[in-house]
Scaffold this active site. Structure first.
Site, PDB file in Angstrom:
ATOM      1  N   ARG A 124     -73.101 -17.468  12.700  1.00  0.00           N
ATOM      2  CA  ARG A 124     -73.010 -18.571  11.750  1.00  0.00           C
ATOM      3  C   ARG A 124     -73.499 -18.055  10.395  1.00  0.00           C
ATOM      4  O   ARG A 124     -74.302 -17.125  10.323  1.00  0.00           O
ATOM      5  CB  ARG A 124     -73.869 -19.755  12.183  1.00  0.00           C
ATOM      6  CG  ARG A 124     -73.462 -20.378  13.512  1.00  0.00           C
ATOM      7  CD  ARG A 124     -74.397 -21.536  13.858  1.00  0.00           C
ATOM      8  NE  ARG A 124     -73.995 -22.218  15.082  1.00  0.00           N
ATOM      9  CZ  ARG A 124     -74.470 -21.929  16.301  1.00  0.00           C
ATOM     10  NH1 ARG A 124     -75.349 -20.941  16.447  1.00  0.00           N
ATOM     11  NH2 ARG A 124     -74.050 -22.597  17.365  1.00  0.00           N
ATOM     12  N   HIS A 162     -72.961 -21.776  21.974  1.00  0.00           N
ATOM     13  CA  HIS A 162     -72.643 -23.190  22.191  1.00  0.00           C
ATOM     14  C   HIS A 162     -73.448 -23.731  23.366  1.00  0.00           C
ATOM     15  O   HIS A 162     -73.504 -23.106  24.427  1.00  0.00           O
ATOM     16  CB  HIS A 162     -71.152 -23.369  22.492  1.00  0.00           C
ATOM     17  CG  HIS A 162     -70.287 -23.211  21.278  1.00  0.00           C
ATOM     18  ND1 HIS A 162     -68.929 -22.985  21.361  1.00  0.00           N
ATOM     19  CD2 HIS A 162     -70.580 -23.260  19.959  1.00  0.00           C
ATOM     20  CE1 HIS A 162     -68.430 -22.887  20.135  1.00  0.00           C
ATOM     21  NE2 HIS A 162     -69.408 -23.053  19.275  1.00  0.00           N
ATOM     22  N   ARG A 177     -65.776 -17.218  12.104  1.00  0.00           N
ATOM     23  CA  ARG A 177     -66.330 -17.383  13.455  1.00  0.00           C
ATOM     24  C   ARG A 177     -65.276 -17.962  14.380  1.00  0.00           C
ATOM     25  O   ARG A 177     -65.163 -17.554  15.543  1.00  0.00           O
ATOM     26  CB  ARG A 177     -67.546 -18.311  13.372  1.00  0.00           C
ATOM     27  CG  ARG A 177     -68.544 -18.149  14.502  1.00  0.00           C
ATOM     28  CD  ARG A 177     -69.818 -18.889  14.130  1.00  0.00           C
ATOM     29  NE  ARG A 177     -70.092 -19.984  15.025  1.00  0.00           N
ATOM     30  CZ  ARG A 177     -70.869 -19.898  16.098  1.00  0.00           C
ATOM     31  NH1 ARG A 177     -71.403 -18.732  16.433  1.00  0.00           N
ATOM     32  NH2 ARG A 177     -71.096 -20.937  16.859  1.00  0.00           N
ATOM     33  N   HIS A 200     -67.285 -20.167   8.312  1.00  0.00           N
ATOM     34  CA  HIS A 200     -67.221 -20.626   9.706  1.00  0.00           C
ATOM     35  C   HIS A 200     -65.854 -20.354  10.313  1.00  0.00           C
ATOM     36  O   HIS A 200     -65.728 -20.189  11.530  1.00  0.00           O
ATOM     37  CB  HIS A 200     -67.552 -22.115   9.788  1.00  0.00           C
ATOM     38  CG  HIS A 200     -68.072 -22.539  11.125  1.00  0.00           C
ATOM     39  ND1 HIS A 200     -69.314 -22.153  11.596  1.00  0.00           N
ATOM     40  CD2 HIS A 200     -67.523 -23.291  12.101  1.00  0.00           C
ATOM     41  CE1 HIS A 200     -69.497 -22.659  12.801  1.00  0.00           C
ATOM     42  NE2 HIS A 200     -68.428 -23.353  13.138  1.00  0.00           N
ATOM     43  N   LYS A 212     -79.031 -22.441  16.419  1.00  0.00           N
ATOM     44  CA  LYS A 212     -79.372 -23.855  16.395  1.00  0.00           C
ATOM     45  C   LYS A 212     -80.341 -24.198  17.517  1.00  0.00           C
ATOM     46  O   LYS A 212     -80.237 -23.668  18.623  1.00  0.00           O
ATOM     47  CB  LYS A 212     -78.104 -24.701  16.539  1.00  0.00           C
ATOM     48  CG  LYS A 212     -77.235 -24.737  15.286  1.00  0.00           C
ATOM     49  CD  LYS A 212     -76.087 -25.700  15.470  1.00  0.00           C
ATOM     50  CE  LYS A 212     -75.263 -25.826  14.203  1.00  0.00           C
ATOM     51  NZ  LYS A 212     -74.133 -26.775  14.367  1.00  0.00           N
ATOM     52  N   TYR A 243     -61.113 -23.598  21.632  1.00  0.00           N
ATOM     53  CA  TYR A 243     -60.456 -22.332  21.297  1.00  0.00           C
ATOM     54  C   TYR A 243     -59.381 -21.976  22.314  1.00  0.00           C
ATOM     55  O   TYR A 243     -58.448 -21.234  21.994  1.00  0.00           O
ATOM     56  CB  TYR A 243     -61.495 -21.206  21.181  1.00  0.00           C
ATOM     57  CG  TYR A 243     -62.470 -21.463  20.059  1.00  0.00           C
ATOM     58  CD1 TYR A 243     -62.053 -21.390  18.726  1.00  0.00           C
ATOM     59  CD2 TYR A 243     -63.781 -21.818  20.320  1.00  0.00           C
ATOM     60  CE1 TYR A 243     -62.934 -21.654  17.699  1.00  0.00           C
ATOM     61  CE2 TYR A 243     -64.671 -22.079  19.292  1.00  0.00           C
ATOM     62  CZ  TYR A 243     -64.240 -21.993  17.981  1.00  0.00           C
ATOM     63  OH  TYR A 243     -65.105 -22.257  16.961  1.00  0.00           O
TER      64      TYR A 243
END
Length: 318
Positions: free
Chosen positions: A172, A290, A267, A264, A196, A299
């Site tokens: 990120r 994730h 990514r 992003h 995150k 994806y």
């Protein structure tokens, strides 16, 4: 942010007691414990400001956020649909739900009124990504400018390093800006990234990104200590996410690619190219950091869409 929530005089910011009593502790939690970006913090605050503004317009007390009921939230969502598109509304409700979840855990609120609130269905949007050829053209940009003497060597290699780490490691932009030399295993070619929710993950960087990183470290870095930032400005200060966004636009224009593509999207390209090449979905989930597999599964939709596109162009019976 819309300011026409009601016919009453608009409130431009949070009332002082709400800003100090409700927002400030939540903001500290998001920034320090959850490591959310300034962009997310801004959006969450805007969501709270809009909700408070709406309540004032409805004649409700701005000091009674503890007493908000699900019926009131439903009224708010119905009215907000006239002012926001569906995705913005979903994001606002998500921010407010997180705020109340925070205060439920701390005993200030008995129940979260934003849990289970009916929301309009979101249209499904596949993430934008670059093809492998487009990525190649984009990553060649710094070298092209260097050869044309448009940028100096430091800038060219720093810019290439930033893009190679995002695309090669799936970082990120906030993770890139926060990356220190002490987080990188140069022998193993792996970065230990804090993402995150302060979740740590290992990101293989790839041979190209690692080679660019080693060159930048040996020829341009002034400080390579454990706490020293990897990607820096010309003054050798830690780069900001905004600066990364701006440098990317330069190379998008050079490669004649859409200027609305963000870091992003690199990514997104990283994930899509891995899956197109046969990578396991759960592996890609781990690499991206994730929390939920459903976040990564979008994806696979991109990959299927690409396969259908190729089929439609190539098959005589398509």
């Amino acid at each position: 942010m819309s300011s026409n929530a009601s016919s009453s005089a608009p409130v431009d910011a949070l009332p002082a007691e709400i800003a100090a009593g409700w927002w400030a502790p939540f903001e500290t939690y998001l920034a320090q414990e959850r490591r959310y970006s300034r962009y997310t913090l801004r959006n969450y605050r805007q969501a709270l400001e809009d909700f408070v503004r709406w309540r004032l317009g409805e004649g409700r007390s701005d000091a009674a956020l503890e007493n908000v009921q699900p019926r009131e939230v439903r009224d708010f969502v119905i009215e907000a649909q006239r002012r926001f598109d569906r995705r913005t509304l979903h994001n606002h409700v998500s921010g407010l739900r997180s705020l109340y979840k925070f205060w439920v855990r701390r005993g200030r609120v008995v129940a979260n009124p934003f849990v289970g609130v009916p929301l309009p269905r979101l249209e499904k949007r596949l993430p934008k990504f670059l093809t492998e050829e487009q990525m190649r053209k984009l990553l060649l940009g710094p070298q092209r400018l260097l050869e044309n003497e448009t940028v100096d060597s430091f800038t060219a290699w720093r810019d290439r390093l930033a893009m190679e780490l995002i695309y090669g490691g799936g970082l990120r932009v906030s993770e890139l800006a926060g990356l220190n030399y002490g987080q990188i295993d140069f022998d193993g070619g792996v970065a230990r990234v804090l993402g995150k929710g302060r979740k740590e993950r290992l990101c293989p960087l790839g041979t190209v990104a690692l080679a660019v990183l080693k060159k930048f470290r040996s020829e341009f870095a002034q400080d390579t200590g454990a706490e020293a930032p990897v990607v820096v400005t010309a003054k050798h200060e830690r780069i900001t996410p905004r600066a990364v966004q701006l440098l990317l636009k330069r190379y998008l224009a050079l490669a004649e690619l859409p200027l609305d593509l963000t870091p992003h999207k690199l990514r997104h390209s990283y994930a899509t190219h891995l899956l197109n090449a046969g990578a396991d979905l759960r592996l890609v989930q781990e690499l991206l950091g994730h929390a939920s597999l459903s976040t990564t599964q979008i994806y696979t939709h991109v990959s299927v869409a690409r396969l259908k596109e190729i089929y439609a162009k190539a098959h005589p019976r398509a």
